[in-house]
Design a protein around this motif. Sequence first.
Motif, PDB file in Angstrom:
ATOM      1  N   ALA B 100       2.272  -2.407 -10.046  1.00 56.88           N
ATOM      2  CA  ALA B 100       3.336  -1.448  -9.692  1.00 56.88           C
ATOM      3  C   ALA B 100       2.764  -0.283  -8.890  1.00 56.88           C
ATOM      4  N   SER B 101       1.529   0.137  -9.241  1.00 56.14           N
ATOM      5  CA  SER B 101       0.942   1.291  -8.551  1.00 56.14           C
ATOM      6  C   SER B 101       0.736   0.979  -7.062  1.00 56.14           C
ATOM      7  N   LEU B 102       0.257  -0.229  -6.764  1.00 55.47           N
ATOM      8  CA  LEU B 102       0.045  -0.606  -5.360  1.00 55.47           C
ATOM      9  C   LEU B 102       1.392  -0.708  -4.640  1.00 55.47           C
ATOM     10  N   LEU B 133      -1.686   3.743  10.751  1.00 55.24           N
ATOM     11  CA  LEU B 133      -1.947   2.315  10.959  1.00 55.24           C
ATOM     12  C   LEU B 133      -3.176   1.887  10.155  1.00 55.24           C
ATOM     13  N   GLU B 134      -4.193   2.741  10.164  1.00 50.44           N
ATOM     14  CA  GLU B 134      -5.404   2.422   9.384  1.00 50.44           C
ATOM     15  C   GLU B 134      -5.047   2.241   7.911  1.00 50.44           C
ATOM     16  N   GLU B 138      -5.363  -1.080   5.534  1.00 49.88           N
ATOM     17  CA  GLU B 138      -6.111  -1.022   4.273  1.00 49.88           C
ATOM     18  C   GLU B 138      -5.228  -1.508   3.105  1.00 49.88           C
ATOM     19  N   LEU B 139      -3.988  -1.041   3.095  1.00 47.25           N
ATOM     20  CA  LEU B 139      -3.068  -1.449   2.014  1.00 47.25           C
ATOM     21  C   LEU B 139      -2.790  -2.951   2.070  1.00 47.25           C
ATOM     22  N   ARG B 140      -2.695  -3.507   3.291  1.00 48.47           N
ATOM     23  CA  ARG B 140      -2.481  -4.961   3.403  1.00 48.47           C
ATOM     24  C   ARG B 140      -3.671  -5.710   2.807  1.00 48.47           C
ATOM     25  N   MET B 370      -6.291  -7.711  13.862  1.00 49.03           N
ATOM     26  CA  MET B 370      -6.397  -6.455  13.112  1.00 49.03           C
ATOM     27  C   MET B 370      -6.732  -6.735  11.657  1.00 49.03           C
ATOM     28  N   ILE B 371      -6.059  -7.715  11.070  1.00 48.70           N
ATOM     29  CA  ILE B 371      -6.312  -8.050   9.666  1.00 48.70           C
ATOM     30  C   ILE B 371      -7.730  -8.582   9.488  1.00 48.70           C
ATOM     31  N   ARG B 372      -8.210  -9.330  10.444  1.00 47.33           N
ATOM     32  CA  ARG B 372      -9.589  -9.844  10.362  1.00 47.33           C
ATOM     33  C   ARG B 372     -10.625  -8.782  10.697  1.00 47.33           C
TER      34      ARG B 372
END
Lengths: 503, 503
Positions: B100-102, B133-134, B138-140, B370-372
């Motif tokens: 839930a926190s995330l 965006l950064e 990071e969250l992803r 970007m994800i990589r």
Amino acid sequence: MEEKFLELKSRLKEIADLNKAAGLLGWDQRVMMPPAGAAVRAEVLATLGKIAHEKFTSDEMGKLLGVLRSYEESLPYESDEASLIRVARRDYEKSVRVPASLRAEMSRASSQAQQVWVEARQKADFNHFLPMLERQIELRHRYIECFPPAEDPYDVLLDDYERDMRFNEVQGTFEQLKEGLVPLIQSIQENADRVSDAPLHGHFPVEQQKAFCLEVVKHFGFDPNSWRLDSTVHPFASSIATQDIRITTRYFEDFISPALFGSMHECGHGLYENGVSPSLERTLLARGASSGLHESQSRMWENLVGRSFPFWKYFYPRLQQTFPQQFAEVRLEEFYRAINKVQPSFIRVEADEATYNLHIILRFEIEWQMIRGEIALKHLPEVWNNRFQEYLGLSIPNDRLGVLQDIHWSMGLIGYFPTYSLGNIVSCQIWEKVLEAIPDLYEQFERGQFLPLREWLRENFHRYGRKFTPKETLQKVTGKAEIDVEPYLRYLKTKFSEIYGLN
Amino acid sequence: MEEKFLELKSRLKEIADLNKAAGLLGWDQRVMMPPAGAAVRAEVLATLGKIAHEKFTSDEMGKLLGVLRSYEESLPYESDEASLIRVARRDYEKSVRVPASLRAEMSRASSQAQQVWVEARQKADFNHFLPMLERQIELRHRYIECFPPAEDPYDVLLDDYERDMRFNEVQGTFEQLKEGLVPLIQSIQENADRVSDAPLHGHFPVEQQKAFCLEVVKHFGFDPNSWRLDSTVHPFASSIATQDIRITTRYFEDFISPALFGSMHECGHGLYENGVSPSLERTLLARGASSGLHESQSRMWENLVGRSFPFWKYFYPRLQQTFPQQFAEVRLEEFYRAINKVQPSFIRVEADEATYNLHIILRFEIEWQMIRGEIALKHLPEVWNNRFQEYLGLSIPNDRLGVLQDIHWSMGLIGYFPTYSLGNIVSCQIWEKVLEAIPDLYEQFERGQFLPLREWLRENFHRYGRKFTPKETLQKVTGKAEIDVEPYLRYLKTKFSEIYGLN
């Protein structure tokens, strides 16, 4: 302890959010929703109501409110914090008395009865509605039994709309009101031909009406950044947030009054909600203190402002510009008299300022007798029609124009009607205070200035929201906690004696 | 066991109701809400989301889904009941993985980043947006880590919008698409002067546009009893219930295309939701199977229907009647060519049918990198601009027309873009089936008949809602579970070769 308070507040905010969501769904249903959405909408609203109720009546809530009693007592009575705990506790104590099963039954019966009422009204057939009314009265009795015995069983119902108000007090007030009103209306009737409302009927294209109504309410404080004005069949006001106020009105192309005075009326409700202190947002205090006090505000802006001569001294030239053909030949004085014509009529919501109260008194007396079992429900039309003849001098041609005209009883709203007239009465108690505080109020109106009035109301009344009981609130605004019918009677007598040239 | 199933269903309905309420609040926010209502609206939406999430990820829900496994297996796979348990279980298993926190952090970051993105876009200043965006990237990563390792980390994100789709499959498909598209667009570019879209620019009063759009969508199945069409800044479609469909469009007085094709596009989304079987109402199956399949329907009605010659053979005389001055001198063939002009441009949402996909491929490739971590985010504008030059032959003058144009990344929507082109591709796979089933489809269009198409889609596709996975659904509709780019390339080549006179 402060931590416990924050937990209470956070729980109450969650519940307020659910109720606000339901409020928006209700607004949408009446203003925007395509008709086929109704079935699912009813389910969604039922779910939101159920979750909000479960959360509010939970054991945790009860424990928190118990634990916080000493914290509450350590705080000033008038603080937001103490008020929140106090009002939440009272709401909680009332809520937990009513079993969920009864609540669900009341809600279902209300949906069903509304549907049947619509049919019965269309067919002007009271007997079609009768079983629903019987059921509603029976359910009210079961509801009343959930509470400690009251002086009068009707008091329990009344308390839901006008906290701490009692049948006795309303009855006494309404007796005085009737005593003053009946002879006044009789004198007016004898001089009925002195005022004509013909100028209000004609051809008024909806777009121009809309523009003019919007101009008026903008002068009152309607701000497009935080308000909406839409049209609907049964106008109402709704507060989605103190900064998101939705008002509605309805337009008739051949009659200008409903949109005009309707939008001022709903704007009055909206200004009350809009003026509640932002510190109360997302709590159960972020709304008006009672139905009666709410109605005092709608009636104030509609009648004390919107049907006053100074108001029209400013706005009438603008109205003439908007509808030049219609009003070019009508003088200001003539127009002012037209909008203040008094004439007994069948339908409450179309009644003038004076006779309106007789419609209410009749309903109040009848619903009280229904609850006491003093009226055999099957004879209700007879009772209604006889009393209507007595009070308003008209004989009811059919139940659609009589006992079936209002939705309230089908919804189980018994104890609600008197708040309409209490609102009228209170509006004049407050008005006398306003005039003391702003002696040049009417000169301001003549210049199109209405914001000083709004600011005074906000500062001395609206910002409290539901922190105090209706009587405490009235005390704060007027210095007196009791309902007083005299200012209202004075206002009506002065105004209509002048318009009708009475002695 | 059936009792347990009824309990599951009743819990899921409650959650569906909360989500539908949130859906209406979201629609209202974008279409009706006065701006100052935004702050409280955000809180109310957060509360509804939180309660729905808590209820869905509760222990009781987990236990019920566990207990019901054998019941599910005893039922036919295709039954509503088995499908509900199956899809609920999969959603549940994904939901409980994310703390839930995330989730709360993602939601807050998304609100904040959207706000900053609006400012950055206005100022065409990528660096202002960079920290947001950064944070989103990071969250992803933290989100991806909640799931078992995938072949490619991007797969985890993609799965939220297009279940079971993998990076590899999209990449392969898009490579084929690029191979077909690039030479086609080049040939078109060499003959660019053969088509002019001048007739679409001029003066088109909003009221007439609105009336014409409404007439078109009514032919598609829009029914005022269960639909609304409103205007908004960023058009979208929303299903409040299968019988309460809200679509939106936007009107430009000097350019007719956005309202016209936008309303057909959103109507396509609406028809999918409207066509879901009523037996699935108020469950998590009462919506489209995936973003890609949804987009296949919006693009089908917008392009395969709305930009076809037979469609305009019926509607163009009506359009000429609506805008006689504008179109009196423009022949049908000219108009048809105008609405099908291909021209590389900066803004994705304004792109034509052919170049649109290059915009998507570019975003897909960049977000995957970007994800990589293969792109230093501070160099993103450079990467974007270079690739844009390469794919579309234009040099980006500023970031507002480049990397800052879309809201998606600010909302944390990564893995969403490819579904737009997948929708294009799938629309043609389905279209070939439609043409087999309704051989005189285009003759029907010429007569203004679009309901047989809608009925076929409803019967063979829409009614399933979300019962099956996207691939299972595609299999049911087309007989083939795999994405196949060939029908789409064939369609584009045939259409534009004819319009541009290519060999």
